[in-house]
Design a protein around this motif. Sequence first.
Motif, mmCIF file in Angstrom:
data_model
loop_
_atom_site.group_PDB
_atom_site.id
_atom_site.type_symbol
_atom_site.label_atom_id
_atom_site.label_comp_id
_atom_site.label_asym_id
_atom_site.label_seq_id
_atom_site.Cartn_x
_atom_site.Cartn_y
_atom_site.Cartn_z
ATOM 1 N N ARG A 102 10.637 15.069 -12.512
ATOM 2 C CA ARG A 102 9.728 14.355 -11.627
ATOM 3 C C ARG A 102 9.931 12.864 -11.837
ATOM 4 N NH1 ARG A 102 3.046 14.694 -11.425
ATOM 5 N NH2 ARG A 102 2.777 12.814 -10.141
ATOM 6 N N VAL A 103 10.053 12.123 -10.722
ATOM 7 C CA VAL A 103 10.225 10.672 -10.777
ATOM 8 C C VAL A 103 9.100 10.027 -9.973
ATOM 9 C CG1 VAL A 103 11.731 8.717 -10.301
ATOM 10 C CG2 VAL A 103 12.716 10.906 -10.978
ATOM 11 N N ASP A 104 8.346 9.143 -10.617
ATOM 12 C CA ASP A 104 7.249 8.419 -9.969
ATOM 13 C C ASP A 104 7.572 6.927 -9.968
ATOM 14 O OD1 ASP A 104 5.415 10.620 -9.511
ATOM 15 O OD2 ASP A 104 5.239 10.701 -11.691
ATOM 16 N N TYR A 105 7.313 6.299 -8.808
ATOM 17 C CA TYR A 105 7.515 4.862 -8.667
ATOM 18 C C TYR A 105 6.154 4.233 -8.382
ATOM 19 C CZ TYR A 105 9.333 0.431 -6.747
ATOM 20 O OH TYR A 105 9.593 -0.895 -6.489
ATOM 21 N N ALA A 106 5.717 3.356 -9.272
ATOM 22 C CA ALA A 106 4.410 2.709 -9.129
ATOM 23 C C ALA A 106 4.601 1.202 -9.143
ATOM 24 C CB ALA A 106 3.471 3.127 -10.266
ATOM 25 N N ILE A 107 3.894 0.518 -8.254
ATOM 26 C CA ILE A 107 3.971 -0.932 -8.183
ATOM 27 C C ILE A 107 2.567 -1.479 -8.003
ATOM 28 C CG2 ILE A 107 4.423 -0.874 -5.679
ATOM 29 C CD1 ILE A 107 6.103 -3.415 -6.085
ATOM 30 N N ALA A 108 2.250 -2.503 -8.767
ATOM 31 C CA ALA A 108 0.938 -3.131 -8.669
ATOM 32 C C ALA A 108 0.945 -4.138 -7.532
ATOM 33 C CB ALA A 108 0.585 -3.837 -9.980
ATOM 34 N N PRO A 109 -0.100 -4.187 -6.725
ATOM 35 C CA PRO A 109 -0.134 -5.163 -5.638
ATOM 36 C C PRO A 109 -0.128 -6.574 -6.195
ATOM 37 C CG PRO A 109 -2.289 -4.154 -5.936
ATOM 38 C CD PRO A 109 -1.343 -3.396 -6.800
ATOM 39 N N PRO A 110 0.555 -7.511 -5.528
ATOM 40 C CA PRO A 110 0.598 -8.886 -6.031
ATOM 41 C C PRO A 110 -0.784 -9.516 -6.008
ATOM 42 C CG PRO A 110 1.507 -8.768 -3.814
ATOM 43 C CD PRO A 110 1.286 -7.359 -4.256
ATOM 44 N N GLN A 111 -1.083 -10.251 -7.060
ATOM 45 C CA GLN A 111 -2.365 -10.921 -7.166
ATOM 46 C C GLN A 111 -2.281 -12.333 -6.594
ATOM 47 O OE1 GLN A 111 -5.250 -9.601 -8.253
ATOM 48 N NE2 GLN A 111 -4.159 -7.639 -8.460
ATOM 49 N N PRO A 112 -3.298 -12.743 -5.835
ATOM 50 C CA PRO A 112 -3.268 -14.107 -5.297
ATOM 51 C C PRO A 112 -3.413 -15.126 -6.426
ATOM 52 C CG PRO A 112 -5.384 -13.074 -4.886
ATOM 53 C CD PRO A 112 -4.494 -12.007 -5.440
ATOM 54 N N GLN A 113 -2.873 -16.288 -6.170
ATOM 55 C CA GLN A 113 -2.949 -17.337 -7.187
ATOM 56 C C GLN A 113 -4.388 -17.792 -7.385
ATOM 57 O OE1 GLN A 113 -0.418 -20.674 -6.369
ATOM 58 N NE2 GLN A 113 -1.006 -21.795 -8.192
ATOM 59 N N ASP A 114 -5.104 -17.989 -6.278
ATOM 60 C CA ASP A 114 -6.516 -18.364 -6.331
ATOM 61 C C ASP A 114 -7.322 -17.345 -5.538
ATOM 62 O OD1 ASP A 114 -5.816 -20.669 -7.722
ATOM 63 O OD2 ASP A 114 -5.615 -21.862 -5.886
ATOM 64 N N TYR A 115 -8.528 -17.051 -6.007
ATOM 65 C CA TYR A 115 -9.365 -16.117 -5.263
ATOM 66 C C TYR A 115 -10.827 -16.373 -5.566
ATOM 67 C CZ TYR A 115 -9.358 -13.446 -9.679
ATOM 68 O OH TYR A 115 -9.473 -13.059 -10.991
ATOM 69 N N PHE A 116 -11.671 -15.855 -4.660
ATOM 70 C CA PHE A 116 -13.123 -15.874 -4.828
ATOM 71 C C PHE A 116 -13.612 -14.500 -4.415
ATOM 72 C CE2 PHE A 116 -17.534 -16.500 -3.679
ATOM 73 C CZ PHE A 116 -18.002 -17.371 -4.660
ATOM 74 N N HIS A 117 -14.090 -13.727 -5.383
ATOM 75 C CA HIS A 117 -14.535 -12.358 -5.132
ATOM 76 C C HIS A 117 -16.048 -12.253 -5.279
ATOM 77 C CE1 HIS A 117 -10.323 -10.568 -6.272
ATOM 78 N NE2 HIS A 117 -10.304 -11.319 -5.185
#
Length: 600
Positions: free
Chosen positions: A340-355
């Motif tokens: 079994r081969v799984d490919y996982a990638i984390a979404p890119p994080q913005p440089q600046d943010y307000f959550h």
Amino acid sequence: MMLRRLLKGFGSIRLAVPLMAAIVVILIGATMYESQVGSSTVQEVIYKSPWFGALMFLLALNLGVSAMSRYPWRGARKVGFALTHWGLIVLIAGAAAVIHVGVEGMLLVRTDANPTNQIRVEGEFLEVIQPDQSLAQAEVVITNGQVKTRQAAGLELLDYRENTIKTVSFQTGGAVENPAVRLELRSDRMAQTVDRWLAIAPLPYRSVTMGPAELAIARAESEAELDQLLHPSTDADSHPWGTLTLTTLDQSNVIDLQTAAQSDQPIRVGDITAQVVAVFPNFQLNGKGQPISVSDEFQNPAVQLTVQAPTGKERWFVFAKPDFPPVRTPITTGFTENLRVDYAIAPPQPQDYFHVVIGPDTQCYYVAKSSQGVKSGTFKLGQTVTPGWADFQIRLADVLDHAQLHREIVPVEEPGIEGSPALRVRTAAGTEAWLPWGEPTVINEPDGGETLAAFTPKLLQLPFAVQLDDFIVDRNEGSESVAMWTSQIEIIDPAAQWVEARRVWMNHPTWYHGWKLAQASWNPGDLKQSTLQVKREPAWVTALTWIGSALVISGIAVMFYGPAVVKQWRHTESSTVPLASESEAELSSAIATPEPVSPS
């Protein structure tokens, strides 16, 4: 008697002269009008109109009756007169066929896109699905920013605007719990204040990009999750390309994809090895079914592997989607390993943010990241926070617990604000709504029904598809000036199972089954794109034009040169007949009075 007088009036010169004068004036006016509104509008308003068709039919009737009134056509002038008139009638029929039957449009093709068979023709199109699921379609005529069609596809067309924008807001009264907030962003330096809505649902409204920064809303289900959201890790992402995980029945190996791609060493897990062949950040298949990446951004990433095991070898395409299995192709037979081969990638994080974070106690919190670091805290209604982006201030202007989405199309007149065209319509039930150009819209009726309407460009489907293989720009030697540009295309006919490569460049079109493909334009900033003009006139339409032209030319020639030819022929005949009579008379005289014979 009455019928004869009526036919005489239809074929008289008294009708022909004012009729042709009116048509000439209309054509001159149409040419001037076309420079202002475009050919499509002139086609619909004038050339395809019933009144213009009636004028041309009346002219054809006048020509036909005039020609028949001189029957039988004896003599060169009458024959030429009839030929010219019948030729003009055929030309009128050919012109009408070109207007009503001919097709012309633009075909946009790209080297990084699939083959396409849809051309953009002039005009707009309205498609409506009524609450009873009945489908209606109609063309919409718009001239000088005014809609000329008042009823189309079961809708009443009220207004048209060239520039509209879509505003989105949330209102209270939703059936389910759906937190939403309205943020007011203010900058004294930029002298502007903007509002942005954020909501847990629908999903697209959970975040919005503001230049290099991101605004987002999230909900924490527990105190631990709240603490994690308010105090995020500041460590840099050590796996920008993602990770590959190879798992067998008894072993597992996780490796950084970027490291594996840049190394010649294969990934090992037990007796199995996997070699990274290629990485596709934005995977797509081109028109030939070959894998390509349409951009360098990791939007739809995939990795190609060669997997080697003692029992065989396979080619794998693994995608960064948990629910999408790898595509496996045998290279050698006998691959039986349980891998079994799984490919996982984390979404890119913005440089600046307000959550904005909604806590378990429905209290609002904030977490802001900037070049000055990360800060967080409670966020109360009316409170203003400075996130650290220049002089921006963010104020919590509104909070809703049970929010529901409300969209509205607003016409704008202010310069500098670019929007899209929209058509305002009214349904049979009396509901009014704006239809943005190119976007299907659901109109909710008072009785609970729904009307689906789409105001779109008019498209035509070709019986074949076109694939752009390459776009070549030739430049003059020793300079950057463009000498020629060429589209290398493939014409794909699925019905005939036929594919052929063609080349198209300026003034050198190509033809396929009566369709003409010519180079129309190109984009100097994007050499992967080309625009072709596609045009078709049926063979019988072209034949009408040629036959009509030949009849008119023949008729004029017969009228002007026929009498002289006939006169010359008659003169030749008359000059040869007396000579024959004179010879016969001399022969008769010789027989009647023989010469005297002198005595020997």
